[in-house]
Write a protein that holds these residues in place. Structure first.
Motif, PDB file in Angstrom:
ATOM      1  N   VAL A 268      35.139  43.474  39.733  1.00  0.00           N
ATOM      2  CA  VAL A 268      34.387  42.426  40.410  1.00  0.00           C
ATOM      3  C   VAL A 268      33.206  43.079  41.120  1.00  0.00           C
ATOM      4  CG1 VAL A 268      34.467  40.693  42.242  1.00  0.00           C
ATOM      5  CG2 VAL A 268      36.452  41.031  40.754  1.00  0.00           C
ATOM      6  N   GLY A 269      32.021  42.440  41.061  1.00  0.00           N
ATOM      7  CA  GLY A 269      30.897  42.997  41.795  1.00  0.00           C
ATOM      8  C   GLY A 269      29.588  42.300  41.491  1.00  0.00           C
ATOM      9  N   TYR A 270      28.565  42.770  42.176  1.00  0.00           N
ATOM     10  CA  TYR A 270      27.195  42.306  41.970  1.00  0.00           C
ATOM     11  C   TYR A 270      26.747  42.724  40.573  1.00  0.00           C
ATOM     12  CZ  TYR A 270      22.122  41.996  42.982  1.00  0.00           C
ATOM     13  OH  TYR A 270      20.774  41.708  42.967  1.00  0.00           O
ATOM     14  N   ILE A 271      25.968  41.880  39.927  1.00  0.00           N
ATOM     15  CA  ILE A 271      25.623  42.042  38.511  1.00  0.00           C
ATOM     16  C   ILE A 271      25.187  43.463  38.139  1.00  0.00           C
ATOM     17  CG2 ILE A 271      24.065  41.266  36.671  1.00  0.00           C
ATOM     18  CD1 ILE A 271      24.038  38.502  38.131  1.00  0.00           C
ATOM     19  N   PRO A 272      24.211  44.083  38.829  1.00  0.00           N
ATOM     20  CA  PRO A 272      23.770  45.422  38.393  1.00  0.00           C
ATOM     21  C   PRO A 272      24.860  46.481  38.481  1.00  0.00           C
ATOM     22  CG  PRO A 272      22.191  44.433  39.914  1.00  0.00           C
ATOM     23  CD  PRO A 272      23.423  43.596  39.963  1.00  0.00           C
ATOM     24  N   TYR A 273      25.798  46.323  39.410  1.00  0.00           N
ATOM     25  CA  TYR A 273      26.858  47.317  39.554  1.00  0.00           C
ATOM     26  C   TYR A 273      27.941  47.137  38.502  1.00  0.00           C
ATOM     27  CZ  TYR A 273      24.486  47.267  44.068  1.00  0.00           C
ATOM     28  OH  TYR A 273      23.530  47.258  45.057  1.00  0.00           O
ATOM     29  N   VAL A 274      28.281  45.894  38.192  1.00  0.00           N
ATOM     30  CA  VAL A 274      29.256  45.641  37.133  1.00  0.00           C
ATOM     31  C   VAL A 274      28.710  46.092  35.772  1.00  0.00           C
ATOM     32  CG1 VAL A 274      30.539  43.837  35.910  1.00  0.00           C
ATOM     33  CG2 VAL A 274      30.366  43.773  38.397  1.00  0.00           C
ATOM     34  N   GLN A 275      27.406  45.995  35.603  1.00  0.00           N
ATOM     35  CA  GLN A 275      26.798  46.431  34.343  1.00  0.00           C
ATOM     36  C   GLN A 275      26.945  47.932  34.113  1.00  0.00           C
ATOM     37  OE1 GLN A 275      22.799  44.878  34.756  1.00  0.00           O
ATOM     38  NE2 GLN A 275      23.309  42.972  33.699  1.00  0.00           N
ATOM     39  N   ARG A 276      27.247  48.676  35.155  1.00  0.00           N
ATOM     40  CA  ARG A 276      27.458  50.115  35.007  1.00  0.00           C
ATOM     41  C   ARG A 276      28.841  50.448  34.451  1.00  0.00           C
ATOM     42  NH1 ARG A 276      25.846  53.099  40.499  1.00  0.00           N
ATOM     43  NH2 ARG A 276      26.703  54.825  39.273  1.00  0.00           N
ATOM     44  N   ILE A 277      29.734  49.467  34.389  1.00  0.00           N
ATOM     45  CA  ILE A 277      31.105  49.691  33.931  1.00  0.00           C
ATOM     46  C   ILE A 277      31.196  49.425  32.431  1.00  0.00           C
ATOM     47  CG2 ILE A 277      33.523  49.100  34.270  1.00  0.00           C
ATOM     48  CD1 ILE A 277      32.046  50.302  36.736  1.00  0.00           C
ATOM     49  N   ALA A 278      31.713  50.391  31.687  1.00  0.00           N
ATOM     50  CA  ALA A 278      31.826  50.254  30.231  1.00  0.00           C
ATOM     51  C   ALA A 278      32.923  49.263  29.878  1.00  0.00           C
ATOM     52  CB  ALA A 278      32.120  51.612  29.604  1.00  0.00           C
ATOM     53  N   PRO A 279      32.640  48.276  29.026  1.00  0.00           N
ATOM     54  CA  PRO A 279      33.685  47.337  28.597  1.00  0.00           C
ATOM     55  C   PRO A 279      34.783  48.069  27.815  1.00  0.00           C
ATOM     56  CG  PRO A 279      31.482  46.526  28.039  1.00  0.00           C
ATOM     57  CD  PRO A 279      31.330  47.958  28.432  1.00  0.00           C
ATOM     58  N   ARG A 280      35.981  47.543  27.884  1.00  0.00           N
ATOM     59  CA  ARG A 280      37.101  48.060  27.078  1.00  0.00           C
ATOM     60  C   ARG A 280      38.149  46.973  26.943  1.00  0.00           C
ATOM     61  NH1 ARG A 280      41.190  48.696  30.615  1.00  0.00           N
ATOM     62  NH2 ARG A 280      40.751  49.471  32.741  1.00  0.00           N
ATOM     63  N   ASP A 281      39.030  47.142  25.982  1.00  0.00           N
ATOM     64  CA  ASP A 281      40.123  46.191  25.800  1.00  0.00           C
ATOM     65  C   ASP A 281      40.985  46.165  27.060  1.00  0.00           C
ATOM     66  OD1 ASP A 281      39.247  45.665  23.260  1.00  0.00           O
ATOM     67  OD2 ASP A 281      40.687  46.997  22.271  1.00  0.00           O
ATOM     68  N   GLY A 282      41.364  44.963  27.478  1.00  0.00           N
ATOM     69  CA  GLY A 282      42.229  44.814  28.636  1.00  0.00           C
ATOM     70  C   GLY A 282      41.511  44.774  29.967  1.00  0.00           C
ATOM     71  N   LEU A 283      40.188  44.874  29.924  1.00  0.00           N
ATOM     72  CA  LEU A 283      39.412  44.849  31.168  1.00  0.00           C
ATOM     73  C   LEU A 283      38.467  43.654  31.148  1.00  0.00           C
ATOM     74  CD1 LEU A 283      38.569  46.300  33.830  1.00  0.00           C
ATOM     75  CD2 LEU A 283      36.795  47.460  32.490  1.00  0.00           C
ATOM     76  N   THR A 284      38.522  42.854  32.208  1.00  0.00           N
ATOM     77  CA  THR A 284      37.622  41.717  32.349  1.00  0.00           C
ATOM     78  C   THR A 284      36.613  42.018  33.446  1.00  0.00           C
ATOM     79  OG1 THR A 284      39.378  40.186  31.706  1.00  0.00           O
ATOM     80  CG2 THR A 284      37.450  39.248  32.791  1.00  0.00           C
ATOM     81  N   LEU A 285      35.341  41.824  33.130  1.00  0.00           N
ATOM     82  CA  LEU A 285      34.271  42.082  34.081  1.00  0.00           C
ATOM     83  C   LEU A 285      33.812  40.766  34.700  1.00  0.00           C
ATOM     84  CD1 LEU A 285      32.157  44.636  31.978  1.00  0.00           C
ATOM     85  CD2 LEU A 285      33.976  45.118  33.632  1.00  0.00           C
ATOM     86  N   HIS A 286      33.773  40.724  36.029  1.00  0.00           N
ATOM     87  CA  HIS A 286      33.386  39.523  36.762  1.00  0.00           C
ATOM     88  C   HIS A 286      32.121  39.840  37.561  1.00  0.00           C
ATOM     89  CE1 HIS A 286      37.505  37.814  36.114  1.00  0.00           C
ATOM     90  NE2 HIS A 286      37.858  39.080  36.226  1.00  0.00           N
ATOM     91  N   ALA A 287      30.967  39.566  36.977  1.00  0.00           N
ATOM     92  CA  ALA A 287      29.692  39.840  37.647  1.00  0.00           C
ATOM     93  C   ALA A 287      29.199  38.585  38.351  1.00  0.00           C
ATOM     94  CB  ALA A 287      28.659  40.305  36.628  1.00  0.00           C
ATOM     95  N   SER A 288      28.690  38.746  39.566  1.00  0.00           N
ATOM     96  CA  SER A 288      28.169  37.605  40.313  1.00  0.00           C
ATOM     97  C   SER A 288      26.876  37.982  41.009  1.00  0.00           C
ATOM     98  CB  SER A 288      29.203  37.101  41.329  1.00  0.00           C
ATOM     99  OG  SER A 288      29.666  38.148  42.156  1.00  0.00           O
ATOM    100  N   ASP A 289      26.168  36.963  41.470  1.00  0.00           N
ATOM    101  CA  ASP A 289      24.857  37.175  42.073  1.00  0.00           C
ATOM    102  C   ASP A 289      25.003  37.733  43.483  1.00  0.00           C
ATOM    103  OD1 ASP A 289      22.148  37.192  42.323  1.00  0.00           O
ATOM    104  OD2 ASP A 289      21.866  35.037  42.059  1.00  0.00           O
ATOM    105  N   ASN A 290      23.870  38.104  44.051  1.00  0.00           N
ATOM    106  CA  ASN A 290      23.848  38.640  45.400  1.00  0.00           C
ATOM    107  C   ASN A 290      24.139  37.522  46.416  1.00  0.00           C
ATOM    108  OD1 ASN A 290      23.609  40.643  47.263  1.00  0.00           O
ATOM    109  ND2 ASN A 290      21.392  40.836  47.146  1.00  0.00           N
TER     110      ASN A 290
END
Length: 258
Positions: A37-59
């Motif tokens: 979970v995090g602000y969009i630019p920081y979540v974009q730094r996390i590499a996607p993988r199976d079993g991981l859900t990315l929750h990006a939100s605005d400032n």
């Protein structure tokens, strides 16, 4: 629910920009996480993988983001809340505990860990030498969560107290004129010859460092990708470096080991 099924929240700092500055414990937490979970630019730094859900939100939705993380952890998810720099420095750690305090009593039984990160302030200081070598203050110049009059008063008092300062969020498109006023206050409180450093995109490929006396500083030298460090009256240059002596004027230690 077994121990293996219990959810948790890790609040992690991703450092100032370079992946080499992310501590190993953060990598370990991300490897175990089911959700980030995090602000969009920081979540974009996390590499996607199976079993991981990315929750990006605005400032400016920090508490909503924190509540979402706690809700998922209460449902058994393993959640990493990411921030840049250190999560406890003008970032998500306080927001998570704010949401925890306001939320259901059951959330307080959750395992919550805060993993430190290298702040932009410390990375910028290291890049130019040791401008924070004596007492210093870190100040967020954004007036989103506090009035500008309070910020201005703090600048004045900290400058008069002789502390070096590090500024986050110095100048944005929505408040371009406040930093000009901040420079005026600093010149009066710290003296026009006091050194100020503008560190932009610190640790990233486009890193830019500029050190000038306060009398030469202009608002346009800073933006939201810039950390600003102001020395005290004793801060000086030595070759290409800037440093602040460890001791107050008139109190130089006799021993080099002190």
């Amino acid at each position: 629910m077994t121990d293996a099924e219990k959810g948790w929240v890790v609040i992690a700092g991703l450092g100032p920009g370079s992946e080499s500055m992310v501590i190993p414990e953060v990598h370990d937490a991300l490897a175990e996480a089911t959700d980030v979970v995090g602000y969009i630019p920081y979540v974009q730094r996390i590499a996607p993988r199976d079993g991981l859900t990315l929750h990006a939100s605005d400032n400016r939705v920090e508490v909503d983001r924190a509540s979402h993380a706690l809700e998922m952890a209460a449902a058994g998810r393993r959640v990493v809340v990411v921030s840049s720099g250190d999560p406890g420095v003008f970032a998500m750690a306080s927001a998570v505990f704010e949401a925890l305090e306001a939320g259901p009593e059951a959330w307080r039984a959750l395992e919550i860990r805060v993993l430190p990160g290298i702040t932009a302030m410390l990375a910028a200081s290291a890049a130019i030498g040791a401008p924070l070598g004596h007492d210093f203050a870190a100040i967020n110049l954004s007036d989103n969560l506090k009035p500008w009059a309070l910020i201005e008063r703090r600048l004045q008092l900290v400058g008069e107290a002789g502390l070096a300062m590090a500024f986050y969020n110095p100048r944005s498109k929505s408040r371009p004129h406040q930093f000009a006023r901040a420079l005026e206050v600093l010149r009066e409180a710290c003296g026009e010859e006091t050194l100020i450093t503008f560190a932009r995109d610190v640790t990233k490929p486009g890193q830019e460092l500029l050190t000038v006396p306060l009398r030469e500083a202009t608002p346009e030298m800073a933006d939201m990708r810039t950390v600003v460090i102001v020395g005290n009256r004793e801060t000086r240059r030595v070759g290409p470096y800037v440093y602040t002596p460890r001791f107050a004027p008139g109190h130089q230690p006799d021993s080099k080991d002190t």
